[in-house]
Design a protein around this motif. Structure first.
Motif, PDB file in Angstrom:
ATOM      1  N   ALA A   1      84.729  47.216  69.414  1.00  0.00           N
ATOM      2  CA  ALA A   1      85.615  46.053  69.359  1.00  0.00           C
ATOM      3  C   ALA A   1      85.056  44.897  70.188  1.00  0.00           C
ATOM      4  O   ALA A   1      85.121  43.737  69.777  1.00  0.00           O
ATOM      5  CB  ALA A   1      87.011  46.435  69.848  1.00  0.00           C
ATOM      6  N   ILE A   2      84.481  45.213  71.350  1.00  0.00           N
ATOM      7  CA  ILE A   2      83.888  44.170  72.193  1.00  0.00           C
ATOM      8  C   ILE A   2      82.686  43.545  71.496  1.00  0.00           C
ATOM      9  O   ILE A   2      82.528  42.322  71.490  1.00  0.00           O
ATOM     10  CB  ILE A   2      83.497  44.758  73.569  1.00  0.00           C
ATOM     11  N   VAL A   3      81.839  44.374  70.881  1.00  0.00           N
ATOM     12  CA  VAL A   3      80.665  43.866  70.163  1.00  0.00           C
ATOM     13  C   VAL A   3      81.097  42.954  69.022  1.00  0.00           C
ATOM     14  O   VAL A   3      80.522  41.880  68.814  1.00  0.00           O
ATOM     15  CB  VAL A   3      79.800  45.037  69.652  1.00  0.00           C
ATOM     16  N   ILE A   4      82.124  43.347  68.300  1.00  0.00           N
ATOM     17  CA  ILE A   4      82.605  42.530  67.182  1.00  0.00           C
ATOM     18  C   ILE A   4      83.256  41.243  67.688  1.00  0.00           C
ATOM     19  O   ILE A   4      83.016  40.158  67.160  1.00  0.00           O
ATOM     20  CB  ILE A   4      83.583  43.339  66.312  1.00  0.00           C
ATOM     21  N   ALA A   5      84.081  41.346  68.741  1.00  0.00           N
ATOM     22  CA  ALA A   5      84.811  40.184  69.245  1.00  0.00           C
ATOM     23  C   ALA A   5      83.894  39.120  69.825  1.00  0.00           C
ATOM     24  O   ALA A   5      84.130  37.927  69.642  1.00  0.00           O
ATOM     25  CB  ALA A   5      85.832  40.630  70.289  1.00  0.00           C
ATOM     26  N   PHE A   6      82.838  39.539  70.526  1.00  0.00           N
ATOM     27  CA  PHE A   6      81.953  38.580  71.174  1.00  0.00           C
ATOM     28  C   PHE A   6      80.677  38.319  70.388  1.00  0.00           C
ATOM     29  O   PHE A   6      79.770  37.660  70.890  1.00  0.00           O
ATOM     30  CB  PHE A   6      81.626  39.055  72.591  1.00  0.00           C
ATOM     31  N   ASP A   7      80.593  38.831  69.179  1.00  0.00           N
ATOM     32  CA  ASP A   7      79.469  38.597  68.276  1.00  0.00           C
ATOM     33  C   ASP A   7      78.132  38.969  68.919  1.00  0.00           C
ATOM     34  O   ASP A   7      77.144  38.248  68.806  1.00  0.00           O
ATOM     35  CB  ASP A   7      79.455  37.148  67.786  1.00  0.00           C
ATOM     36  N   ILE A   8      78.116  40.096  69.605  1.00  0.00           N
ATOM     37  CA  ILE A   8      76.895  40.605  70.234  1.00  0.00           C
ATOM     38  C   ILE A   8      76.091  41.334  69.156  1.00  0.00           C
ATOM     39  O   ILE A   8      76.633  42.077  68.370  1.00  0.00           O
ATOM     40  CB  ILE A   8      77.234  41.567  71.388  1.00  0.00           C
ATOM     41  N   GLY A   9      74.802  41.152  69.124  1.00  0.00           N
ATOM     42  CA  GLY A   9      73.979  41.871  68.165  1.00  0.00           C
ATOM     43  C   GLY A   9      73.382  40.987  67.103  1.00  0.00           C
ATOM     44  O   GLY A   9      72.553  41.440  66.323  1.00  0.00           O
ATOM     45  N   GLY A  10      73.775  39.744  67.061  1.00  0.00           N
ATOM     46  CA  GLY A  10      73.177  38.814  66.118  1.00  0.00           C
ATOM     47  C   GLY A  10      73.723  38.961  64.712  1.00  0.00           C
ATOM     48  O   GLY A  10      74.622  39.749  64.446  1.00  0.00           O
ATOM     49  N   PRO A  11      73.165  38.203  63.805  1.00  0.00           N
ATOM     50  CA  PRO A  11      73.645  38.221  62.426  1.00  0.00           C
ATOM     51  C   PRO A  11      73.274  39.524  61.717  1.00  0.00           C
ATOM     52  O   PRO A  11      72.242  40.112  62.000  1.00  0.00           O
ATOM     53  CB  PRO A  11      72.933  37.031  61.783  1.00  0.00           C
ATOM     54  N   HIS A  12      74.130  39.947  60.833  1.00  0.00           N
ATOM     55  CA  HIS A  12      73.881  41.146  60.048  1.00  0.00           C
ATOM     56  C   HIS A  12      73.983  40.800  58.569  1.00  0.00           C
ATOM     57  O   HIS A  12      74.593  39.815  58.192  1.00  0.00           O
ATOM     58  CB  HIS A  12      74.891  42.240  60.394  1.00  0.00           C
ATOM     59  N   GLY A  13      73.408  41.617  57.754  1.00  0.00           N
ATOM     60  CA  GLY A  13      73.477  41.402  56.324  1.00  0.00           C
ATOM     61  C   GLY A  13      72.105  41.476  55.691  1.00  0.00           C
ATOM     62  O   GLY A  13      71.089  41.707  56.349  1.00  0.00           O
ATOM     63  N   SER A  14      72.077  41.239  54.395  1.00  0.00           N
ATOM     64  CA  SER A  14      70.827  41.389  53.655  1.00  0.00           C
ATOM     65  C   SER A  14      69.801  40.324  54.008  1.00  0.00           C
ATOM     66  O   SER A  14      68.602  40.537  53.879  1.00  0.00           O
ATOM     67  CB  SER A  14      71.106  41.358  52.155  1.00  0.00           C
ATOM     68  N   GLY A  15      70.215  39.171  54.486  1.00  0.00           N
ATOM     69  CA  GLY A  15      69.286  38.102  54.805  1.00  0.00           C
ATOM     70  C   GLY A  15      68.744  38.156  56.215  1.00  0.00           C
ATOM     71  O   GLY A  15      67.997  37.269  56.632  1.00  0.00           O
ATOM     72  N   ARG A  16      69.091  39.177  56.968  1.00  0.00           N
ATOM     73  CA  ARG A  16      68.684  39.252  58.371  1.00  0.00           C
ATOM     74  C   ARG A  16      67.164  39.314  58.538  1.00  0.00           C
ATOM     75  O   ARG A  16      66.620  38.778  59.491  1.00  0.00           O
ATOM     76  CB  ARG A  16      69.330  40.472  59.014  1.00  0.00           C
ATOM     77  N   HIS A  17      66.468  39.968  57.638  1.00  0.00           N
ATOM     78  CA  HIS A  17      65.035  40.173  57.791  1.00  0.00           C
ATOM     79  C   HIS A  17      64.202  39.211  56.954  1.00  0.00           C
ATOM     80  O   HIS A  17      62.990  39.365  56.867  1.00  0.00           O
ATOM     81  CB  HIS A  17      64.672  41.620  57.438  1.00  0.00           C
ATOM     82  N   LEU A  18      64.833  38.224  56.364  1.00  0.00           N
ATOM     83  CA  LEU A  18      64.103  37.244  55.572  1.00  0.00           C
ATOM     84  C   LEU A  18      63.542  36.150  56.464  1.00  0.00           C
ATOM     85  O   LEU A  18      64.064  35.871  57.541  1.00  0.00           O
ATOM     86  CB  LEU A  18      65.022  36.618  54.525  1.00  0.00           C
ATOM     87  N   SER A  19      62.476  35.531  56.010  1.00  0.00           N
ATOM     88  CA  SER A  19      61.930  34.393  56.739  1.00  0.00           C
ATOM     89  C   SER A  19      62.853  33.196  56.520  1.00  0.00           C
ATOM     90  O   SER A  19      63.711  33.209  55.646  1.00  0.00           O
ATOM     91  CB  SER A  19      60.504  34.109  56.263  1.00  0.00           C
ATOM     92  N   PRO A  20      62.662  32.114  57.292  1.00  0.00           N
ATOM     93  CA  PRO A  20      63.551  30.954  57.157  1.00  0.00           C
ATOM     94  C   PRO A  20      63.603  30.352  55.751  1.00  0.00           C
ATOM     95  O   PRO A  20      64.606  29.773  55.368  1.00  0.00           O
ATOM     96  CB  PRO A  20      62.987  29.946  58.158  1.00  0.00           C
ATOM     97  N   ASN A  21      62.524  30.492  54.971  1.00  0.00           N
ATOM     98  CA  ASN A  21      62.546  29.932  53.617  1.00  0.00           C
ATOM     99  C   ASN A  21      63.137  30.906  52.612  1.00  0.00           C
ATOM    100  O   ASN A  21      63.149  30.628  51.413  1.00  0.00           O
ATOM    101  CB  ASN A  21      61.147  29.475  53.186  1.00  0.00           C
ATOM    102  N   GLY A  22      63.597  32.056  53.066  1.00  0.00           N
ATOM    103  CA  GLY A  22      64.299  32.987  52.191  1.00  0.00           C
ATOM    104  C   GLY A  22      63.434  34.024  51.518  1.00  0.00           C
ATOM    105  O   GLY A  22      63.892  34.742  50.654  1.00  0.00           O
ATOM    106  N   GLU A  23      62.158  34.088  51.869  1.00  0.00           N
ATOM    107  CA  GLU A  23      61.262  35.054  51.238  1.00  0.00           C
ATOM    108  C   GLU A  23      60.807  36.097  52.254  1.00  0.00           C
ATOM    109  O   GLU A  23      60.635  35.790  53.431  1.00  0.00           O
ATOM    110  CB  GLU A  23      60.031  34.341  50.663  1.00  0.00           C
TER     111      GLU A  23
END
Length: 59
Positions: free
Chosen positions: A29-51
């Motif tokens: 709950a603390i990790v979720i509430a304070f947004d610790i851990g950075g962004p998650h999802g399918s785009g997390r490992h993409l480069s800035p241009n999306g590739e």
């Protein structure tokens, strides 16, 4: 003679497991509430241009 209960109570392992489970839920709950851990999802490992970078270019 004092009356004795047939059931002495909750076993120690159940109490300890409950405490560990509660602490893990609290930490999640603390990790979720304070947004610790950075962004998650399918785009997390993409480069800035999306590739995805080629496999040979990864460090």
């Amino acid at each position: 003679m004092a009356d004795r209960d047939d059931y002495p109570g909750m076993p120690r392992w159940v109490k300890i497991s409950g405490i560990v489970f509660a602490v893990m839920i609290l930490l999640a709950a603390i990790v979720i509430a304070f947004d610790i851990g950075g962004p998650h999802g399918s785009g997390r490992h993409l480069s800035p241009n999306g590739e995805m970078p080629p496999a040979g270019d990864r460090p």
